[in-house]
Design an enzyme around this catalytic site. Structure first.
Site, PDB file in Angstrom:
ATOM      1  N   LYS A   1       0.832  -1.212   0.000  1.00  9.20           N
ATOM      2  CA  LYS A   1       0.000   0.000   0.000  1.00  9.20           C
ATOM      3  C   LYS A   1       0.864   1.259   0.000  1.00  9.20           C
ATOM      4  O   LYS A   1       0.650   2.174  -0.782  1.00  9.20           O
ATOM      5  CB  LYS A   1      -0.931   0.024   1.237  1.00  9.20           C
TER       6      LYS A   1
ATOM      7  N   ARG B   1      -9.256   1.110   8.721  1.00  9.52           N
ATOM      8  CA  ARG B   1      -8.875  -0.274   9.010  1.00  9.52           C
ATOM      9  C   ARG B   1      -9.988  -1.015   9.738  1.00  9.52           C
ATOM     10  O   ARG B   1      -9.825  -2.202  10.037  1.00  9.52           O
ATOM     11  CB  ARG B   1      -7.629  -0.270   9.886  1.00  9.52           C
TER      12      ARG B   1
ATOM     13  N   ARG C   1      11.371  -6.050   4.669  1.00  4.28           N
ATOM     14  CA  ARG C   1      11.151  -4.603   4.536  1.00  4.28           C
ATOM     15  C   ARG C   1      12.176  -3.851   5.361  1.00  4.28           C
ATOM     16  O   ARG C   1      12.439  -4.195   6.510  1.00  4.28           O
ATOM     17  CB  ARG C   1       9.734  -4.254   5.009  1.00  4.28           C
TER      18      ARG C   1
ATOM     19  N   ARG D   1      11.410  -2.411  11.104  1.00  8.07           N
ATOM     20  CA  ARG D   1      10.415  -1.939  12.081  1.00  8.07           C
ATOM     21  C   ARG D   1      10.190  -3.004  13.144  1.00  8.07           C
ATOM     22  O   ARG D   1      10.121  -4.187  12.823  1.00  8.07           O
ATOM     23  CB  ARG D   1       9.093  -1.654  11.358  1.00  8.07           C
TER      24      ARG D   1
ATOM     25  N   ARG E   1      -0.593  -9.310  13.307  1.00  8.05           N
ATOM     26  CA  ARG E   1      -1.148  -8.254  12.454  1.00  8.05           C
ATOM     27  C   ARG E   1      -2.002  -8.842  11.327  1.00  8.05           C
ATOM     28  O   ARG E   1      -3.026  -8.273  10.957  1.00  8.05           O
ATOM     29  CB  ARG E   1      -0.013  -7.389  11.884  1.00  8.05           C
TER      30      ARG E   1
HETATM   31  P1  ADP Z   1       2.212  -1.795   3.247  1.00  8.71           P
HETATM   32  O1  ADP Z   1       2.257  -0.295   3.155  1.00  8.71           O
HETATM   33  O2  ADP Z   1       0.995  -2.379   2.566  1.00  8.71           O
HETATM   34  O3  ADP Z   1       2.387  -2.308   4.640  1.00  8.71           O
HETATM   35  P2  ADP Z   1       4.790  -1.671   1.846  1.00  8.71           P
HETATM   36  O4  ADP Z   1       4.460  -0.773   0.676  1.00  8.71           O
HETATM   37  O5  ADP Z   1       5.621  -1.096   2.928  1.00  8.71           O
HETATM   38  O6  ADP Z   1       3.447  -2.366   2.420  1.00  8.71           O
HETATM   39  O7  ADP Z   1       5.485  -2.989   1.246  1.00  8.71           O
HETATM   40  C1  ADP Z   1       5.896  -4.066   2.117  1.00  8.71           C
HETATM   41  C2  ADP Z   1       7.260  -4.604   1.647  1.00  8.71           C
HETATM   42  O8  ADP Z   1       7.123  -5.242   0.371  1.00  8.71           O
HETATM   43  C3  ADP Z   1       8.320  -3.512   1.476  1.00  8.71           C
HETATM   44  O9  ADP Z   1       9.584  -4.050   1.835  1.00  8.71           O
HETATM   45  C4  ADP Z   1       8.269  -3.191  -0.011  1.00  8.71           C
HETATM   46  O10 ADP Z   1       9.515  -2.691  -0.468  1.00  8.71           O
HETATM   47  C5  ADP Z   1       7.939  -4.566  -0.614  1.00  8.71           C
HETATM   48  N1  ADP Z   1       7.115  -4.476  -1.825  1.00  8.71           N
HETATM   49  C6  ADP Z   1       6.163  -3.560  -2.121  1.00  8.71           C
HETATM   50  N2  ADP Z   1       5.609  -3.818  -3.325  1.00  8.71           N
HETATM   51  C7  ADP Z   1       6.202  -4.942  -3.791  1.00  8.71           C
HETATM   52  C8  ADP Z   1       6.060  -5.748  -4.980  1.00  8.71           C
HETATM   53  N3  ADP Z   1       5.158  -5.441  -5.926  1.00  8.71           N
HETATM   54  N4  ADP Z   1       6.845  -6.839  -5.092  1.00  8.71           N
HETATM   55  C9  ADP Z   1       7.728  -7.176  -4.121  1.00  8.71           C
HETATM   56  N5  ADP Z   1       7.932  -6.474  -2.999  1.00  8.71           N
HETATM   57  C10 ADP Z   1       7.169  -5.369  -2.821  1.00  8.71           C
HETATM   58  P1  AMP Z   2       1.088   0.634   8.940  1.00 12.54           P
HETATM   59  O1  AMP Z   2       2.318   1.477   8.818  1.00 12.54           O
HETATM   60  O2  AMP Z   2      -0.049   1.112   8.096  1.00 12.54           O
HETATM   61  O3  AMP Z   2       1.384  -0.844   8.731  1.00 12.54           O
HETATM   62  O4  AMP Z   2       0.577   0.805  10.456  1.00 12.54           O
HETATM   63  C1  AMP Z   2       1.376   0.396  11.538  1.00 12.54           C
HETATM   64  C2  AMP Z   2       0.513   0.191  12.766  1.00 12.54           C
HETATM   65  O5  AMP Z   2      -0.117   1.441  13.145  1.00 12.54           O
HETATM   66  C3  AMP Z   2      -0.645  -0.794  12.614  1.00 12.54           C
HETATM   67  O6  AMP Z   2      -0.250  -2.156  12.802  1.00 12.54           O
HETATM   68  C4  AMP Z   2      -1.602  -0.308  13.712  1.00 12.54           C
HETATM   69  O7  AMP Z   2      -1.171  -0.730  15.001  1.00 12.54           O
HETATM   70  C5  AMP Z   2      -1.431   1.201  13.652  1.00 12.54           C
HETATM   71  N1  AMP Z   2      -2.413   1.814  12.724  1.00 12.54           N
HETATM   72  C6  AMP Z   2      -2.153   2.423  11.524  1.00 12.54           C
HETATM   73  N2  AMP Z   2      -3.281   2.849  10.956  1.00 12.54           N
HETATM   74  C7  AMP Z   2      -4.301   2.497  11.792  1.00 12.54           C
HETATM   75  C8  AMP Z   2      -5.727   2.635  11.758  1.00 12.54           C
HETATM   76  N3  AMP Z   2      -6.351   3.215  10.708  1.00 12.54           N
HETATM   77  N4  AMP Z   2      -6.436   2.161  12.808  1.00 12.54           N
HETATM   78  C9  AMP Z   2      -5.844   1.581  13.852  1.00 12.54           C
HETATM   79  N5  AMP Z   2      -4.509   1.389  13.950  1.00 12.54           N
HETATM   80  C10 AMP Z   2      -3.745   1.850  12.932  1.00 12.54           C
END
Ligand code: ADP
Ligand code: AMP
Length: 214
Positions: free
Chosen positions: A13, A88, A127, A160, A171
Site C-alpha cells: 500500500k 482499518r 522490509r 520496524r 497483524r
Molecule cells: P504496506 O504499506 O501495505 O504495509 P509496503 O508498501 O511497505 O506495504 O510494502 C511491504 C514490503 O514489500 C516492502 O519491503 C516493499 O519494499 C515490498 N514491496 C512492495 N511492493 C512490492 C512488490 N510489488 N513486489 C515485491 N515487494 C514489494
Molecule cells: P502501517 O504502517 O499502516 O502498517 O501501520 C502500523 C501500525 O499502526 C498498525 O499495525 C496499527 O497498530 C497502527 N495503525 C495504523 N493505521 C491504523 C488505523 N487506521 N487504525 C488503527 N490502527 C492503525
C-alpha cells in the site's frame, strides 16, 4: 481524486500510495507514518499508540478517526488525497463517509492490493524503512544502491519492530478479522478496484494508473 488503499499489512500500500501521490500531485496520508512520527517525538498520542502498535494490534478508533478527519480537511487535500492504512475498521470507514457526506464528498476509489498471506511474512521480514524520510525498500525485491542506506536521504535503514515475524502473524490475524470486511463495504459502494499485488511494483503501479486514468 480521493483514494483509499486496502490490503494486508505488507501488501504494498505504502509503496504504491507514494507513487500515486507523486503522479497525481495529491498528499499521501499514512496513519502508520503519523503514529510513528508521534512515537519518535514522544507525544501523548505516540505514547498511547505505541503499546498497541508494538503488539500488532490496532490503535483504538477514538485515537485514529478524528486525526484523519482533521487531516483531510486541510487545504492541501482540496484536490484529493491517497489514504494509506485508513480506514482499518468498519466504524472508521463509516465515520469517514459521514464526515465526507456532510461536505457533499465521497471516496472515489478503494484500491485493494491482493497478496496471499504466504508472501506477506517474507515481504515484512525483508522490509527496511527509513526512519528519517519514510522511504521503504525490500532487501531482495526493492534493494537500495548501498546496502542498509536510504537512496533518498542517506539515513541508516531499520527493520520496524512490528515487522518481526511473531508480530506480523498477529497483524495478519487482526487484518483478517477487522480490516478485510472493508472489501465488501467498498464493493457495496461500487468504488472497489482489485489489483494483483504479487506482480512487480512497476506492473502494480501501471495497473493502478489504468484504473485512475493518466
Ligand atoms: P504496506 O504499506 O501495505 O504495509 P509496503 O508498501 O511497505 O506495504 O510494502 C511491504 C514490503 O514489500 C516492502 O519491503 C516493499 O519494499 C515490498 N514491496 C512492495 N511492493 C512490492 C512488490 N510489488 N513486489 C515485491 N515487494 C514489494
Ligand atoms: P502501517 O504502517 O499502516 O502498517 O501501520 C502500523 C501500525 O499502526 C498498525 O499495525 C496499527 O497498530 C497502527 N495503525 C495504523 N493505521 C491504523 C488505523 N487506521 N487504525 C488503527 N490502527 C492503525
Amino acid at each position: 481524486m480521493k483514494i483509499i488503499m486496502l490490503g494486508a499489512p505488507g501488501a504494498g500500500k505504502g509503496t504504491q500510495a507514494k507513487q500515486i501521490a507523486d503522479k497525481y500531485n495529491i498528499p499521501h496520508i499514512s496513519t502508520g507514518d503519523i503514529f510513528r512520527a508521534n512515537m519518535k517525538a514522544g507525544t501523548e498520542l505516540g505514547k498511547k499508540a505505541k503499546g498497541y502498535i508494538d503488539h500488532g494490534l490496532l490503535v483504538p478508533d477514538e485515537l485514529t478517526v478524528d486525526l484523519v478527519i482533521d487531516r483531510v480537511a486541510e487545504n492541501d487535500c482540496l484536490n484529493g488525497y491517497v489514504l494509506d492504512g485508513f480506514p482499518r475498521t468498519i466504524p472508521q470507514a463509516e465515520c469517514l463517509d459521514q464526515a465526507l457526506s456532510l461536505k457533499g464528498e465521497k471516496i472515489d476509489y478503494a484500491i485493494n492490493i491482493e497478496v496471499p498471506d504466504e508472501d506477506i511474512v517474507n515481504r515484512m521480514s525483508g522490509r527496511r524503512a527509513c526512519p528519517s524520510c519514510g522511504a521503504t525498500y525490500h532487501i531482495v525485491h526493492i534493494p537500495t544502491k548501498v546496502e542498509g542506506v536510504c537512496n533518498r536521504c542517506g539515513s541508516k535503514l531499520v527493520l520496524r519492530d512490528d515487522d518481526k515475524p511473531e508480530t506480523v502473524k498477529r497483524r495478519l490475524d487482526v487484518y483478517h478479522k477487522q480490516t478485510k470486511p472493508l472489501i465488501d463495504y467498498y464493493e457495496n459502494k461500487k468504488v472497489l478496484m482489485v489489483v494483483d499485488g504479487t506482480q512487480d511494483m512497476e506492473r502494480v503501479f501501471n495497473t493502478i494508473v489504468k484504473i485512475l486514468g493518466a
